[in-house]
Write a protein that holds these residues in place. Structure first.
Motif, PDB file in Angstrom:
ATOM      1  N   ARG A 105      49.679  20.097  -4.577  1.00 54.32           N
ATOM      2  CA  ARG A 105      50.023  20.158  -6.002  1.00 54.32           C
ATOM      3  C   ARG A 105      48.977  19.438  -6.857  1.00 54.32           C
ATOM      4  O   ARG A 105      48.498  19.980  -7.857  1.00 54.32           O
ATOM      5  N   ASN A 106      48.642  18.235  -6.480  1.00 58.78           N
ATOM      6  CA  ASN A 106      47.647  17.480  -7.251  1.00 58.78           C
ATOM      7  C   ASN A 106      46.267  18.136  -7.186  1.00 58.78           C
ATOM      8  O   ASN A 106      45.519  18.122  -8.168  1.00 58.78           O
ATOM      9  N   LYS A 107      45.943  18.718  -6.038  1.00 56.32           N
ATOM     10  CA  LYS A 107      44.639  19.365  -5.907  1.00 56.32           C
ATOM     11  C   LYS A 107      44.564  20.645  -6.731  1.00 56.32           C
ATOM     12  O   LYS A 107      43.516  20.961  -7.298  1.00 56.32           O
ATOM     13  N   ARG A 108      45.668  21.374  -6.828  1.00 53.52           N
ATOM     14  CA  ARG A 108      45.689  22.541  -7.703  1.00 53.52           C
ATOM     15  C   ARG A 108      45.569  22.126  -9.168  1.00 53.52           C
ATOM     16  O   ARG A 108      44.878  22.776  -9.960  1.00 53.52           O
ATOM     17  N   SER A 109      46.230  21.047  -9.522  1.00 50.35           N
ATOM     18  CA  SER A 109      46.124  20.546 -10.897  1.00 50.35           C
ATOM     19  C   SER A 109      44.695  20.108 -11.212  1.00 50.35           C
ATOM     20  O   SER A 109      44.210  20.305 -12.328  1.00 50.35           O
ATOM     21  N   LEU A 110      44.013  19.516 -10.217  1.00 52.06           N
ATOM     22  CA  LEU A 110      42.640  19.090 -10.431  1.00 52.06           C
ATOM     23  C   LEU A 110      41.720  20.280 -10.655  1.00 52.06           C
ATOM     24  O   LEU A 110      40.833  20.249 -11.514  1.00 52.06           O
ATOM     25  N   VAL A 111      41.929  21.364  -9.897  1.00 48.88           N
ATOM     26  CA  VAL A 111      41.129  22.583 -10.102  1.00 48.88           C
ATOM     27  C   VAL A 111      41.353  23.130 -11.500  1.00 48.88           C
ATOM     28  O   VAL A 111      40.412  23.503 -12.210  1.00 48.88           O
ATOM     29  N   ALA A 112      42.623  23.182 -11.935  1.00 48.98           N
ATOM     30  CA  ALA A 112      42.928  23.687 -13.272  1.00 48.98           C
ATOM     31  C   ALA A 112      42.333  22.789 -14.352  1.00 48.98           C
ATOM     32  O   ALA A 112      41.831  23.271 -15.375  1.00 48.98           O
ATOM     33  N   GLU A 113      42.360  21.490 -14.123  1.00 45.70           N
ATOM     34  CA  GLU A 113      41.805  20.546 -15.096  1.00 45.70           C
ATOM     35  C   GLU A 113      40.295  20.737 -15.256  1.00 45.70           C
ATOM     36  O   GLU A 113      39.774  20.746 -16.379  1.00 45.70           O
ATOM     37  N   ARG A 114      39.589  20.904 -14.153  1.00 45.35           N
ATOM     38  CA  ARG A 114      38.137  21.091 -14.235  1.00 45.35           C
ATOM     39  C   ARG A 114      37.779  22.470 -14.761  1.00 45.35           C
ATOM     40  O   ARG A 114      36.730  22.633 -15.394  1.00 45.35           O
ATOM     41  N   ASP A 115      38.637  23.437 -14.514  1.00 43.08           N
ATOM     42  CA  ASP A 115      38.432  24.754 -15.112  1.00 43.08           C
ATOM     43  C   ASP A 115      38.564  24.676 -16.629  1.00 43.08           C
ATOM     44  O   ASP A 115      37.798  25.294 -17.376  1.00 43.08           O
ATOM     45  N   MET A 116      39.530  23.898 -17.102  1.00 40.56           N
ATOM     46  CA  MET A 116      39.692  23.687 -18.538  1.00 40.56           C
ATOM     47  C   MET A 116      38.488  22.959 -19.126  1.00 40.56           C
ATOM     48  O   MET A 116      38.015  23.289 -20.223  1.00 40.56           O
ATOM     49  N   ALA A 117      37.952  21.979 -18.397  1.00 42.01           N
ATOM     50  CA  ALA A 117      36.779  21.251 -18.880  1.00 42.01           C
ATOM     51  C   ALA A 117      35.579  22.183 -19.029  1.00 42.01           C
ATOM     52  O   ALA A 117      34.847  22.123 -20.030  1.00 42.01           O
ATOM     53  N   ALA A 118      35.378  23.059 -18.046  1.00 37.53           N
ATOM     54  CA  ALA A 118      34.273  24.017 -18.133  1.00 37.53           C
ATOM     55  C   ALA A 118      34.457  24.944 -19.333  1.00 37.53           C
ATOM     56  O   ALA A 118      33.499  25.265 -20.045  1.00 37.53           O
ATOM     57  N   TYR A 119      35.691  25.372 -19.561  1.00 40.43           N
ATOM     58  CA  TYR A 119      35.965  26.251 -20.711  1.00 40.43           C
ATOM     59  C   TYR A 119      35.645  25.547 -22.027  1.00 40.43           C
ATOM     60  O   TYR A 119      35.050  26.143 -22.933  1.00 40.43           O
ATOM     61  N   ALA A 256      30.396  23.189 -11.106  1.00 36.25           N
ATOM     62  CA  ALA A 256      30.071  22.619  -9.794  1.00 36.25           C
ATOM     63  C   ALA A 256      31.141  21.625  -9.357  1.00 36.25           C
ATOM     64  O   ALA A 256      31.532  21.568  -8.181  1.00 36.25           O
ATOM     65  N   SER A 257      31.620  20.820 -10.305  1.00 38.67           N
ATOM     66  CA  SER A 257      32.682  19.870  -9.996  1.00 38.67           C
ATOM     67  C   SER A 257      33.970  20.597  -9.621  1.00 38.67           C
ATOM     68  O   SER A 257      34.704  20.171  -8.721  1.00 38.67           O
ATOM     69  N   LYS A 258      34.221  21.710 -10.281  1.00 39.58           N
ATOM     70  CA  LYS A 258      35.380  22.518  -9.925  1.00 39.58           C
ATOM     71  C   LYS A 258      35.228  23.056  -8.500  1.00 39.58           C
ATOM     72  O   LYS A 258      36.220  23.168  -7.760  1.00 39.58           O
ATOM     73  N   GLY A 259      33.981  23.376  -8.107  1.00 39.31           N
ATOM     74  CA  GLY A 259      33.751  23.847  -6.747  1.00 39.31           C
ATOM     75  C   GLY A 259      34.169  22.823  -5.707  1.00 39.31           C
ATOM     76  O   GLY A 259      34.755  23.168  -4.674  1.00 39.31           O
ATOM     77  N   ASP A 260      33.889  21.538  -5.965  1.00 38.12           N
ATOM     78  CA  ASP A 260      34.336  20.486  -5.038  1.00 38.12           C
ATOM     79  C   ASP A 260      35.856  20.461  -4.930  1.00 38.12           C
ATOM     80  O   ASP A 260      36.414  20.319  -3.829  1.00 38.12           O
ATOM     81  N   ALA A 261      36.522  20.592  -6.096  1.00 41.14           N
ATOM     82  CA  ALA A 261      37.984  20.573  -6.081  1.00 41.14           C
ATOM     83  C   ALA A 261      38.539  21.796  -5.364  1.00 41.14           C
ATOM     84  O   ALA A 261      39.555  21.703  -4.656  1.00 41.14           O
ATOM     85  N   GLU A 262      37.874  22.952  -5.513  1.00 44.04           N
ATOM     86  CA  GLU A 262      38.354  24.155  -4.843  1.00 44.04           C
ATOM     87  C   GLU A 262      38.183  24.047  -3.323  1.00 44.04           C
ATOM     88  O   GLU A 262      39.038  24.548  -2.570  1.00 44.04           O
ATOM     89  N   VAL A 263      37.104  23.426  -2.865  1.00 44.44           N
ATOM     90  CA  VAL A 263      36.920  23.233  -1.426  1.00 44.44           C
ATOM     91  C   VAL A 263      38.025  22.337  -0.875  1.00 44.44           C
ATOM     92  O   VAL A 263      38.624  22.619   0.179  1.00 44.44           O
TER      93      VAL A 263
END
Length: 431
Positions: A105-119, A256-263
């Motif tokens: 759950r927290n890792k999915r939230s982190l991916v969404a958070e970094r996706d929002m930052a990129a946007y 790139a940071s989102k890539g780390d979270a996705e891995v």
């Protein structure tokens, strides 16, 4: 130095008159500065507005990432009526909940958070490019307006020359052919003014489209191509500033940071989730002893746990995909940094060259340009030179003046390009 500035002002002064004559505005319309134009575009431009609305998509993704799986309601019933034991029946009511393991759950939230930052960085980068487009369109409109003022001045000088030629013809000093030559020049200058007026309307229309102004609204522009407050900066400092401020670099870094979270999330997805449940059961049965039938009802409470066995699928494909995306994002981030440095170098070189050209005009070309024209006109009036000399001097004057305006425009465009490359306001917000 003062004489040069005065002559430059005399050359550029008619701009206001031409803008008043060429712009279809109402009396209450206020002049539009470059800063106001940029602010208006950032507020009204439909591309930017629609892009900002997409924030709701990422907010929804962030909300979805933090949600827990819905619980499952389980109801089960059985009867012996079809097997001849109608008195026997069972009823079970249970509820189960899937438990996310591996901190998914927290890792999915982190991916969404970094996706929002990129946007968000992408929105800022789109604003940066829109600002550059508005600046370019604004300077194009100013150039067309000042060329239009120059065209009107050409018409006025040709009319004055025609009056002198008519006076000299009436006095018998010149042949009639000279007057016809002046009339041809007057017609040519009026034709040129029509072409420039069309270019002015086109450039203004492009600017107002970027600003998303209502149809029919066409404010005056109160900027000047000659406005200049740039302070010399070091190229190395500009590169560092660009690397720290460019939103497109921030966007690829966020990717790139989102890539780390996705891995990390893909590796966590290899861990199966646990499903836990609780159930309440009622079992009714009957039995016959000595010809007497009795009924019995029993209640039980049970717990249930289930978990997939990661025998065939350990999310190896998901991990591989996430790592490939991360590697791709890292390569793009490195390439983007190199591209930004090259853009700064190119914009800096263009600005330096444009400044040299403008300085050349101001130091040695404009100094004698108008004085030579005045002396030639006076010499013709006194009969010391022929009409061709005056026409040639006027052509030279307007050609050089137009080239000077082009040089001023090129300098402002180079400055706008440098500002965009560095993602900073380089001229103190003037205009």
């Amino acid at each position: 130095m003062g004489t040069t500035a005065f002559r430059g002002a005399r050359l550029l002064l008619p701009v206001a008159l031409c803008l008043l004559a060429a712009s279809p505005v109402v009396a209450e319309t206020q002049a539009l500065s470059l800063r106001q134009a940029v602010e208006t575009a950032l507020s009204n431009n439909p591309d930017i507005t629609s892009l900002r609305k997409e924030a709701g998509i990422f907010d929804a993704a962030s909300l979805r990432a933090g949600l827990l799986p819905n619980p499952t309601l389980e109801v089960e019933g059985a009867t012996g009526a079809l097997t001849g034991s109608s008195a026997d029946n069972t009823l079970s009511l249970g509820i189960s909940q899937e438990l996310l393991l591996g901190d998914k759950r927290n890792k999915r939230s982190l991916v969404a958070e970094r996706d929002m930052a990129a946007y968000r960085w992408q929105v800022l980068d789109r604003e940066r490019t829109l600002k550059e487009q508005v600046q370019g369109a604004y300077y194009d409109a100013l150039l067309a307006g000042q060329r239009l003022a120059l065209a009107y001045r050409s018409i006025d000088l040709n009319k004055q020359l025609l009056q002198v030629a008519e006076d000299r013809l009436n006095a018998g000093d010149i042949p009639e052919l000279e007057m016809y030559l002046v009339q041809v020049e007057l017609a040519r200058s009026e034709g040129a003014r029509i072409d420039i007026d069309r270019a002015y309307l086109e450039s203004s229309s492009r600017l107002f489209s970027l600003l998303a102004l209502p149809h029919g609204e066409a404010p005056l522009l109160n900027g000047s191509l000659d406005a200049w407050t740039f302070k010399v900066a070091n190229l190395a400092d500009l590169k560092r500033l660009a690397l720290n401020r460019r939103p497109d670099l921030k966007a690829v870094d966020a990717a790139a940071s989102k890539g780390d979270a996705e891995v990390a999330l893909a590796e966590a997805e290899a861990i199966p989730n646990l499903t836990a449940g609780v159930a309440l059961s009622r079992e009714a049965s009957s039995m016959e002893i000595g010809g007497v039938e009795g009924r019995e009802t029993a209640y039980t409470v049970g717990l249930k746990f289930s978990m997939p066995i990661p025998l065939f699928d350990r999310n190896r494909a998901g991990v591989q995909e996430a790592r490939a995306k991360r590697s791709s994002a890292e390569i793009r981030a490195k390439a983007a940094a190199v591209t930004v440095e090259r853009e700064v170098e190119s914009a800096w070189a263009s600005l330096a060259n444009a400044e040299k050209v403008v300085s050349l005009y101001k130091s040695s070309i404009l100094r004698q340009l108008e004085e030579n024209l005045t002396l030639t006109q006076e010499a013709y009036r006194l009969g010391e030179v022929g009409i061709l000399a005056v026409i040639e001097e006027q052509k030279k004057f307007f050609e050089v003046s137009d080239s000077y305006l082009t040089a001023l425009h090129a300098r402002q465009m180079a400055m706008a390009k440098l500002e965009s490359a560095v993602a900073a306001d380089m001229n103190g917000g003037e205009q």
